[in-house]
Design a protein around this motif. Structure first.
Motif, PDB file in Angstrom:
ATOM      1  N   TYR A   1     -19.796 -18.635 -25.723  1.00 44.91           N
ATOM      2  CA  TYR A   1     -20.774 -17.236 -25.912  1.00 44.91           C
ATOM      3  C   TYR A   1     -19.258 -16.466 -26.598  1.00 44.91           C
ATOM      4  CZ  TYR A   1     -17.826 -15.373 -22.050  1.00 44.91           C
ATOM      5  OH  TYR A   1     -17.154 -15.290 -20.644  1.00 44.91           O
ATOM      6  N   THR A   2     -19.671 -15.489 -27.423  1.00 49.72           N
ATOM      7  CA  THR A   2     -18.914 -14.796 -28.934  1.00 49.72           C
ATOM      8  C   THR A   2     -18.506 -12.813 -27.435  1.00 49.72           C
ATOM      9  OG1 THR A   2     -20.478 -14.188 -29.995  1.00 49.72           O
ATOM     10  CG2 THR A   2     -18.681 -15.795 -30.929  1.00 49.72           C
ATOM     11  N   LYS A   3     -17.867 -12.000 -27.821  1.00 49.68           N
ATOM     12  CA  LYS A   3     -18.387 -10.430 -26.523  1.00 49.68           C
ATOM     13  C   LYS A   3     -18.127  -9.903 -28.000  1.00 49.68           C
ATOM     14  CE  LYS A   3     -16.373 -10.077 -23.076  1.00 49.68           C
ATOM     15  NZ  LYS A   3     -15.854  -9.918 -22.450  1.00 49.68           N
ATOM     16  N   ALA A   4     -19.311  -8.788 -27.990  1.00 53.10           N
ATOM     17  CA  ALA A   4     -19.130  -7.846 -29.135  1.00 53.10           C
ATOM     18  C   ALA A   4     -18.053  -7.133 -28.942  1.00 53.10           C
ATOM     19  CB  ALA A   4     -19.766  -7.363 -29.187  1.00 53.10           C
ATOM     20  N   ALA A   5     -18.055  -5.824 -29.756  1.00 55.83           N
ATOM     21  CA  ALA A   5     -16.677  -4.931 -29.987  1.00 55.83           C
ATOM     22  C   ALA A   5     -17.221  -4.079 -28.302  1.00 55.83           C
ATOM     23  CB  ALA A   5     -16.822  -3.240 -30.360  1.00 55.83           C
ATOM     24  N   ASP A   6     -18.081  -3.935 -27.603  1.00 51.26           N
ATOM     25  CA  ASP A   6     -18.300  -3.276 -26.668  1.00 51.26           C
ATOM     26  C   ASP A   6     -18.476  -3.702 -25.407  1.00 51.26           C
ATOM     27  OD1 ASP A   6     -20.727  -4.700 -27.105  1.00 51.26           O
ATOM     28  OD2 ASP A   6     -21.830  -3.273 -26.668  1.00 51.26           O
ATOM     29  N   GLY A   7     -18.062  -5.979 -25.560  1.00 49.99           N
ATOM     30  CA  GLY A   7     -17.792  -6.793 -24.335  1.00 49.99           C
ATOM     31  C   GLY A   7     -19.268  -7.176 -24.191  1.00 49.99           C
ATOM     32  N   THR A   8     -20.263  -7.193 -24.792  1.00 45.55           N
ATOM     33  CA  THR A   8     -21.203  -7.228 -24.813  1.00 45.55           C
ATOM     34  C   THR A   8     -21.429  -9.195 -24.812  1.00 45.55           C
ATOM     35  OG1 THR A   8     -22.425  -5.328 -25.180  1.00 45.55           O
ATOM     36  CG2 THR A   8     -23.956  -7.846 -25.703  1.00 45.55           C
ATOM     37  N   PRO A   9     -21.793 -10.155 -24.313  1.00 46.05           N
ATOM     38  CA  PRO A   9     -21.598 -11.422 -24.683  1.00 46.05           C
ATOM     39  C   PRO A   9     -23.198 -11.745 -25.313  1.00 46.05           C
ATOM     40  CG  PRO A   9     -22.525 -11.252 -22.403  1.00 46.05           C
ATOM     41  CD  PRO A   9     -22.500  -9.763 -22.667  1.00 46.05           C
ATOM     42  N   HIS A  10     -22.215 -12.785 -26.230  1.00 47.66           N
ATOM     43  CA  HIS A  10     -24.224 -12.919 -27.065  1.00 47.66           C
ATOM     44  C   HIS A  10     -23.884 -14.920 -27.195  1.00 47.66           C
ATOM     45  CE1 HIS A  10     -25.117  -9.362 -29.367  1.00 47.66           C
ATOM     46  NE2 HIS A  10     -23.197  -9.259 -29.311  1.00 47.66           N
ATOM     47  N   PHE A  11     -25.047 -15.219 -26.408  1.00 46.97           N
ATOM     48  CA  PHE A  11     -24.470 -16.368 -25.969  1.00 46.97           C
ATOM     49  C   PHE A  11     -24.231 -17.779 -27.484  1.00 46.97           C
ATOM     50  CE2 PHE A  11     -25.337 -14.874 -21.793  1.00 46.97           C
ATOM     51  CZ  PHE A  11     -23.245 -15.345 -21.494  1.00 46.97           C
ATOM     52  N   LEU A  12     -24.513 -18.438 -26.605  1.00 46.82           N
ATOM     53  CA  LEU A  12     -24.275 -20.103 -27.992  1.00 46.82           C
ATOM     54  C   LEU A  12     -25.264 -20.853 -27.412  1.00 46.82           C
ATOM     55  CD1 LEU A  12     -21.278 -19.254 -30.251  1.00 46.82           C
ATOM     56  CD2 LEU A  12     -23.011 -18.244 -30.755  1.00 46.82           C
ATOM     57  N   GLN A  13     -25.875 -21.309 -28.524  1.00 46.16           N
ATOM     58  CA  GLN A  13     -26.225 -23.111 -27.730  1.00 46.16           C
ATOM     59  C   GLN A  13     -26.421 -24.342 -28.625  1.00 46.16           C
ATOM     60  OE1 GLN A  13     -27.690 -23.458 -24.484  1.00 46.16           O
ATOM     61  NE2 GLN A  13     -26.853 -25.161 -25.048  1.00 46.16           N
TER      62      GLN A  13
ATOM     63  N   ALA B   1     -19.619  -9.773 -18.786  1.00 40.79           N
ATOM     64  CA  ALA B   1     -19.461  -8.238 -19.847  1.00 40.79           C
ATOM     65  C   ALA B   1     -18.192  -7.963 -19.565  1.00 40.79           C
ATOM     66  CB  ALA B   1     -20.777  -7.485 -19.828  1.00 40.79           C
ATOM     67  N   LEU B   2     -17.461  -8.535 -18.309  1.00 43.42           N
ATOM     68  CA  LEU B   2     -16.220  -7.570 -17.803  1.00 43.42           C
ATOM     69  C   LEU B   2     -15.267  -7.427 -18.618  1.00 43.42           C
ATOM     70  CD1 LEU B   2     -16.554  -8.277 -14.126  1.00 43.42           C
ATOM     71  CD2 LEU B   2     -17.157  -6.119 -14.961  1.00 43.42           C
ATOM     72  N   PRO B   3     -14.407  -6.502 -18.964  1.00 43.67           N
ATOM     73  CA  PRO B   3     -12.988  -7.020 -19.761  1.00 43.67           C
ATOM     74  C   PRO B   3     -12.652  -8.105 -19.228  1.00 43.67           C
ATOM     75  CG  PRO B   3     -13.116  -4.595 -18.874  1.00 43.67           C
ATOM     76  CD  PRO B   3     -14.400  -5.379 -18.519  1.00 43.67           C
ATOM     77  N   GLY B   4     -11.345  -7.801 -19.524  1.00 47.05           N
ATOM     78  CA  GLY B   4      -9.739  -8.667 -18.821  1.00 47.05           C
ATOM     79  C   GLY B   4      -9.152  -8.922 -19.392  1.00 47.05           C
ATOM     80  N   TRP B   5      -8.297 -10.414 -19.433  1.00 44.38           N
ATOM     81  CA  TRP B   5      -6.651 -10.008 -19.547  1.00 44.38           C
ATOM     82  C   TRP B   5      -6.468 -12.591 -19.726  1.00 44.38           C
ATOM     83  CZ3 TRP B   5      -7.576 -10.593 -14.662  1.00 44.38           C
ATOM     84  CH2 TRP B   5      -6.693 -10.903 -13.633  1.00 44.38           C
ATOM     85  N   VAL B   6      -5.546 -12.253 -20.721  1.00 43.77           N
ATOM     86  CA  VAL B   6      -4.542 -13.742 -20.926  1.00 43.77           C
ATOM     87  C   VAL B   6      -4.674 -14.150 -19.790  1.00 43.77           C
ATOM     88  CG1 VAL B   6      -4.399 -15.103 -22.508  1.00 43.77           C
ATOM     89  CG2 VAL B   6      -5.618 -13.245 -22.804  1.00 43.77           C
ATOM     90  N   ILE B   7      -5.074 -15.373 -18.705  1.00 45.00           N
ATOM     91  CA  ILE B   7      -3.734 -15.095 -17.376  1.00 45.00           C
ATOM     92  C   ILE B   7      -2.916 -16.539 -17.882  1.00 45.00           C
ATOM     93  CG2 ILE B   7      -3.624 -16.555 -15.383  1.00 45.00           C
ATOM     94  CD1 ILE B   7      -6.260 -15.154 -15.107  1.00 45.00           C
ATOM     95  N   ALA B   8      -2.742 -17.580 -18.945  1.00 45.61           N
ATOM     96  CA  ALA B   8      -2.656 -18.205 -19.791  1.00 45.61           C
ATOM     97  C   ALA B   8      -2.687 -18.934 -20.748  1.00 45.61           C
ATOM     98  CB  ALA B   8      -2.258 -19.524 -18.307  1.00 45.61           C
ATOM     99  N   GLU B   9      -1.288 -19.793 -21.537  1.00 43.97           N
ATOM    100  CA  GLU B   9      -1.654 -20.409 -22.999  1.00 43.97           C
ATOM    101  C   GLU B   9      -1.481 -21.303 -22.618  1.00 43.97           C
ATOM    102  OE1 GLU B   9      -2.221 -18.877 -25.868  1.00 43.97           O
ATOM    103  OE2 GLU B   9      -1.627 -16.970 -26.084  1.00 43.97           O
ATOM    104  N   PHE B  10      -2.577 -22.411 -23.419  1.00 41.79           N
ATOM    105  CA  PHE B  10      -2.059 -23.927 -23.889  1.00 41.79           C
ATOM    106  C   PHE B  10      -1.860 -24.282 -24.332  1.00 41.79           C
ATOM    107  CE2 PHE B  10      -5.405 -22.077 -19.789  1.00 41.79           C
ATOM    108  CZ  PHE B  10      -4.591 -23.250 -18.466  1.00 41.79           C
ATOM    109  N   LYS B  11      -1.138 -25.168 -24.487  1.00 43.48           N
ATOM    110  CA  LYS B  11      -0.457 -26.309 -25.662  1.00 43.48           C
ATOM    111  C   LYS B  11      -0.810 -27.822 -25.537  1.00 43.48           C
ATOM    112  CE  LYS B  11       1.421 -22.554 -27.500  1.00 43.48           C
ATOM    113  NZ  LYS B  11       1.138 -22.244 -27.660  1.00 43.48           N
TER     114      LYS B  11
END
Length: 303
Positions: free
Chosen positions: A156-168, A187-197
């Motif tokens: 899914y993508t997230k709109a500016a207000d956090g609304t998720p838009h699901f893709l198929q 729809a909740l906000p969040g934060w980056v826990i980890a980056e992967f390489k």
């Protein structure tokens, strides 16, 4: 790394990788086991990425294939109830939401410039109810969020207000035993826990950089970044002490299991190998081997 070399190294490291230490344990021996696991995990992720994304026409299609692959090849705690352990999840075949979506991220890092683990945060309850992941899509110029934990692989993508838009971007069957998600968490906000390489060298560099980073480099609290005090302290249940040991039996079962896992993730038939491990009488001689054999049985049932 060529598959034959990876498989050989994985077989040699199998007993240490599948030991499944507690996430709070440390020490030189455990550190070496985790590094070996990370090396095999990263190499295996690269092979999986190259195999499942070949010919994908878009970023969302490539990501959906990765998410579906992990959903189909890694059990969640509803399918196999277990205590969280610090093991390479692509190898172990079981994990919690952060581990399963982390497995997606490490595979996706092979194709996408940025692959991250992303913790949802409920500001009212001051809890983190779920962890998903996201990648930066250069095609869409936007983040693509994903979740491989529940019954259906989600993108899914997230709109500016956090609304998720699901893709198929692809078809997927439901795996009912994995449980259904609470869609409100997306729809909740969040934060980056980890980056992967995409490489083990980059993984090591990230670990070293995280350890030596000055305190000033830690991001300050924002609407999407909860205060650490609000997250509380998670203390996982200790792993029960073992009373039955047979190193030969454990080495055999763990090595056979890791070999079956690699075959499975490389797209080779593996159900019979899992079933053979789960029915191996020698597993009863050692509690660690018995546990691995139980995972194998669950993986055979899931195929």
């Amino acid at each position: 790394m060529p598959p034959l070399v990876m498989r050989t190294m994985a077989r040699l490291a199998a007993p240490s990788m599948m030991e499944g230490h507690s996430t709070t344990e440390g020490g030189a021996k455990i550190t070496v086991a985790r590094l070996a696991g990370a090396y095999v995990n990263t190499s295996l992720a690269a092979h999986v990425a190259d195999r499942v994304t070949a010919g994908a026409g878009s970023d969302e299609e490539a990501l959906f294939r990765i998410v579906s692959t992990v959903r189909d090849h890694v059990l969640n705690h509803s399918q196999f109830d277990h205590i969280p352990r610090a093991w390479p999840v692509l190898v172990s075949g079981v994990g919690y939401c952060d581990q399963i979506n982390g497995a997606v991220a490490i595979i996706a890092a092979r194709r996408f410039q940025q692959a991250q683990l992303y913790g949802a945060y409920d500001k009212k309850l001051m809890t983190t109810p779920h962890t998903v992941g996201r990648v930066w899509s250069s095609q869409r110029k936007d983040w693509l969020y994903f979740d491989a934990f529940y019954d259906v692989p989600l993108i899914y993508t997230k709109a500016a207000d956090g609304t998720p838009h699901f893709l198929q971007p692809g078809a997927a069957n439901r795996v009912v035993r994995r449980g259904a998600p609470d869609y409100s968490t997306y729809a909740l906000p969040g934060w980056v826990i980890a980056e992967f390489k995409p490489t083990f060298g980059a993984y090591l560099w990230n670990r070293v950089a995280a350890r030596v980073a000055p305190a000033a480099a830690v991001p300050t609290q924002t609407e999407a970044t909860p205060a650490l005090s609000a997250l509380g302290t998670f203390q996982p249940a200790p792993i029960p002490a073992k009373t039955r040991f047979n190193d030969d039996a454990y080495a055999k079962i763990s090595t056979d299991f890791v070999d079956a896992r690699i075959s499975d993730l490389l797209g080779e038939p593996s159900a019979d190998a899992y079933r053979s491990i789960s029915n191996d009488a020698s597993a009863q001689l050692d509690e660690r081997a018995e546990y691995v054999a139980e995972i194998a049985g669950k993986l055979a049932d899931a195929q």
